[in-house]
Each structure stands twice: as structure tokens, then as C-alpha cells.
Enzyme design. Sequence first.
Site, PDB file in Angstrom:
ATOM      1  N   LYS A   1      -4.636  -1.925  12.790  1.00  0.00           N
ATOM      2  CA  LYS A   1      -3.417  -2.494  12.223  1.00  0.00           C
ATOM      3  C   LYS A   1      -2.209  -1.952  12.976  1.00  0.00           C
ATOM      4  O   LYS A   1      -2.026  -0.739  13.102  1.00  0.00           O
ATOM      5  CB  LYS A   1      -3.305  -2.076  10.763  1.00  0.00           C
ATOM      6  CG  LYS A   1      -3.378  -3.232   9.797  1.00  0.00           C
ATOM      7  CD  LYS A   1      -3.421  -2.685   8.406  1.00  0.00           C
ATOM      8  CE  LYS A   1      -2.848  -3.663   7.437  1.00  0.00           C
ATOM      9  NZ  LYS A   1      -2.853  -3.107   6.077  1.00  0.00           N
TER      10      LYS A   1
HETATM   11  C1  E4P Z   1      -1.919  -5.259   3.597  1.00  0.00           C
HETATM   12  O1  E4P Z   1      -2.704  -5.130   4.486  1.00  0.00           O
HETATM   13  C2  E4P Z   1      -1.283  -4.151   2.875  1.00  0.00           C
HETATM   14  O2  E4P Z   1      -2.173  -3.076   2.794  1.00  0.00           O
HETATM   15  C3  E4P Z   1      -0.938  -4.503   1.446  1.00  0.00           C
HETATM   16  O3  E4P Z   1      -1.329  -5.802   1.114  1.00  0.00           O
HETATM   17  C4  E4P Z   1       0.414  -4.112   1.005  1.00  0.00           C
HETATM   18  O4  E4P Z   1       0.569  -4.466  -0.345  1.00  0.00           O
HETATM   19  P1  E4P Z   1       1.767  -3.913  -1.256  1.00  0.00           P
HETATM   20  O5  E4P Z   1       3.004  -4.650  -0.894  1.00  0.00           O
HETATM   21  O6  E4P Z   1       1.321  -4.228  -2.665  1.00  0.00           O
HETATM   22  O7  E4P Z   1       1.867  -2.448  -0.977  1.00  0.00           O
END
Ligand code: E4P
Length: 214
Positions: free
Chosen positions: A83
Site C-alpha cells: 500500500k
Molecule cells: C483501507 O484500506 C483503509 O484501511 C480503511 O478502509 C480506512 O477506513 P477508515 O476511514 O474507517 O479508517
Amino acid sequence: MKFFIDTANIDEIKEANAMGMVDGVTTNPSLIAKEGRDFKEIITEICAIVDGPISAEVIRLDTEGMVREARELAKIHKNIVVKIPMTIDGLKAVRQLTADGIKTNVTLVFSPLQALMAAKAGATYVSPFVGRLDDLAQEGMALIEQLVEMYSNYAFETEIIVASVRNPIHVLESALMGADIATIPFNVLSKLAAHPLTDKGIKAFLDDWNKAKK
Ligand code: E4P
């Protein structure tokens, strides 16, 4: 549509996997920190449970640092997807990693043009965060609609992971719009299966069954 689970919690991953609902896993530094354990150890355990793409995020913000970290993460398991945050340095890292055959997930995407750039850089996945847009009174799912159309116009291979999913409507609309994947927190996944009429129906069937037996 594929379901990924958005968590670094091993119990949640095992439970969702037992339901047959886990095509992959996404983590982020906040989710890893919540577990209070070693990053590499958690990711290695997840890879042993789920046979699908497992996203692990870099911490460095410069291209060189991101590429170095990504190469280390990719060594953990063949299913690792690195990522990378949506920045100019991130795009440069994605370009290099794609050339090396390392899969990437461009994260923290909030606009269609960011997603267009991620696809052009060769990202394997792009993660638009719908819940965080909703929090600012901007319609998160409108972004997904635009991305689905844009990627199909040019036949980009980058897959859309709907991220920051906060409720079942996000999942339903993702499926109706034709998003490739939704990454779903465990509490939302549990809600998808529930319906009061199902519970009421089960109770009525059992009550009738027991009455007839008497
Ligand atoms: C995506 O890959 C992230 O880990 C995640 O969806 C972030 O979500 P949040 O906005 O609820 O922290």
C-alpha cells in the site's frame, strides 16, 4: 464483487474467513497499531490464513524509502500487495514497483483525478475512501461511480477497492455500481447477514415445531 476484510485482527479474519467472505485483507498503520504487536509478525500470520491479496502499507514518504520498504514487505509472501499513499513520490514508487512485478494498492484516494493518475502509474489496486468523504459532507459513493466509468472508458486494469466502508449501504451501492472489491470492517460484515425478519421467521418456525411436538 470481491469482499476484502479491513482489519489486522487475527480473530476477526479467522471468523470472516470461516464464513467464506474473505477474498483478501487490507491493513493500514492505524489498524496494525491497534493490535499492539510486531507488524511483520501480524502480516505473516494473515498470509498463512488467507489465500488472497494482503495489503501492507509503507511508512516512509520518499520514493526511495517507499521502494526499499516495499521490496522488504514483498519478500514476506507472494500475496503481499504494498500500500502506497497517493502522492507524487508515491506515484513514482508505484511506477518502479510495477516494473519490478510488485503489486501495489494506492491508498488515501479522494478524487477521480488521483485515481486516474494511480491507474496510469500502473497500480494494481486503487483505494478510494468513501466514509471519510461522507464525513466531510461530500458523497463518497459518487466518487466510486466516476471511477467505475473512467476506468471502463479506457479499460484500465487497476481494480477499485472501495475503502473506508462504514455501513451496509456502502457495500450495496459498490456492488450495484460494479466496483471490483469492497474492503469491509468486521462489524459491517456482520450487519450484512442480519435481518429482523430472518430472526422472526426462525423463531416462528421453531415455536410451531415445538407446539406440534407437544
Ligand atoms: C483501507 O484500506 C483503509 O484501511 C480503511 O478502509 C480506512 O477506513 P477508515 O476511514 O474507517 O479508517
